[in-house]
Enzyme design. Structure first.
Site, mmCIF file in Angstrom:
data_model
loop_
_atom_site.group_PDB
_atom_site.id
_atom_site.type_symbol
_atom_site.label_atom_id
_atom_site.label_comp_id
_atom_site.label_asym_id
_atom_site.label_seq_id
_atom_site.Cartn_x
_atom_site.Cartn_y
_atom_site.Cartn_z
ATOM 1 N N LYS A 124 -12.720 -22.933 49.425
ATOM 2 C CA LYS A 124 -11.684 -22.015 48.735
ATOM 3 C C LYS A 124 -12.518 -21.233 47.341
ATOM 4 O O LYS A 124 -12.583 -20.184 47.378
ATOM 5 C CB LYS A 124 -10.432 -22.790 48.238
ATOM 6 N N GLN A 173 -4.101 -28.909 45.111
ATOM 7 C CA GLN A 173 -4.429 -29.173 46.543
ATOM 8 C C GLN A 173 -3.724 -30.602 47.017
ATOM 9 O O GLN A 173 -3.711 -31.491 46.088
ATOM 10 C CB GLN A 173 -6.175 -29.637 46.653
ATOM 11 N N ASP A 199 0.500 -20.890 46.865
ATOM 12 C CA ASP A 199 0.793 -21.354 48.254
ATOM 13 C C ASP A 199 2.158 -21.169 48.589
ATOM 14 O O ASP A 199 2.580 -21.222 49.769
ATOM 15 C CB ASP A 199 0.716 -22.762 48.123
#
Ligand code: NAD
Length: 285
Positions: free
Chosen positions: A50, A94, A117
């Site tokens: 990422k 994460q 997200d």
């Protein structure tokens, strides 16, 4: 007749190039902060990928690494610091998190305007309501793969296998918003083969290699396989028996090289969407 294999890598590369163009037209660098707690090797690889993809796109990416024993309060303080940092447009913590930290508490602490997200309850609710919002990256990637193949979900019978908060449910919400007739199957579904047989679009997000067999499918179905499973011999496989399904389906994604690359490309796109929205050059999400 064989299925068209959907090239997720190529579609994701085109999307990343479009995002890079948008970034280069901005008078600032969108900022993405990724927080990694602990030493899970798979998470470490995702986070590195990422970071690299964001930097290549012109996004200002930072990774904050915290030890595996980090108390929840320390992570909350880090999230609060990133919420308050004007250079940070997008925050990603994460998952999975170590056992001493409640993921739900952390996700609810992220500023919804920086929630790249789309896991904050406010954004989950907006998505469920069909309102414009930042959609979770993998489901957004699934929709873009369908779009890139010219598959319009409107009016079609779409089956999502899996009901997780990260993939299954938001994918169902996006398909519904795109006017599909949506069924969500899960571990209690009585007759999965019959549900698959009816589907014109099938999204598999279970995490069981080869669960969905080719002879369960209807000719011409579009199959998007989100599953990533490690086989005993080390190879990766999806949730769909690829060889069997490719003989019947109209379109199918490979694993790897299907949905995976789209997830990161959509993370970059979400970052730029959030940056533009927060800094006043809004476009519809
Ligand atoms: P999860 O374990 O949270 O959810 C799995 C879902 O599958 C559950 O809702 C469960 O009810 C359902 N299920 C289990 N057994 C079933 C059965 N026999 N029949 C029907 N449904 C069944 O998993 P997740 O986080 O949603 O991930 C699913 C898969 O997608 C995993 O393989 C994961 O690695 C992969 N994944 C890929 C990406 C990507 O970028 N490509 C991103 C996220 C997840």
């Amino acid at each position: 007749m064989g299925a068209t294999i959907i090239d997720g890598r190529a579609i994701a590369a085109r999307l990343r190039a479009r995002v890079a163009e948008r970034v280069s037209a901005l008078p600032y660098k969108p900022g993405l902060a990724v927080v990694l707690v602990g030493e899970d090797p798979a998470s470490a690889i995702y986070v590195r990928n990422k970071d690299r993809a964001a930097t290549q796109t012109g996004i200002s990416a930072q990774t904050i690494r915290l030890g595996p024993n980090t108390p929840e309060a320390d992570l909350l303080r880090e999230v609060a610091r990133l919420n308050a940092d004007p250079a940070v447009d997008a925050i990603l913590v994460q998952l999975p998190l170590p056992g001493q930290i409640r993921a739900r508490t952390i996700l609810e602490a992220i500023d919804p305007a920086k929630d790249v997200d789309g896991f904050h309850p406010l954004n989950v609710g907006r998505l469920a309501d069909g309102l414009p919002t930042v959609a979770p990256c993998t489901p957004r990637g699934v929709m873009k793969l369908l779009g890139a193949c010219g598959i319009d979900p409107a009016g079609k019978r779409a089956l999502v296998v899996g009901r997780s908060a990260i993939v299954g449910k938001p994918t169902g919400a996006l398909l519904l918003a795109a006017d599909a007739t949506v069924t969500i199957a899960h571990s209690h579904t009585r007759d999965l083969p019959a549900e698959c047989q009816r589907a014109e679009i099938l999204i598999a997000a279970v995490g069981r290699a080869g669960l969905i067999r080719g002879d369960w499918l209807s000719p011409g179905v579009a199959v998007i396989d989100v599953g990533i499973n490690r086989l005993p011999d080390g190879r990766l496989a999806g949730d769909v028996d690829f060889d069997g399904a490719a003989k019947v389906a109209g379109w199918i994604t490979p694993v790897p090289g299907g949905v995976g690359p789209m997830t990161i490309a959509c993370l970059l796109e979400n970052t730029v969407d959030l940056a533009e929205q927060r800094r006043g050059r809004s476009r519809s999400l």
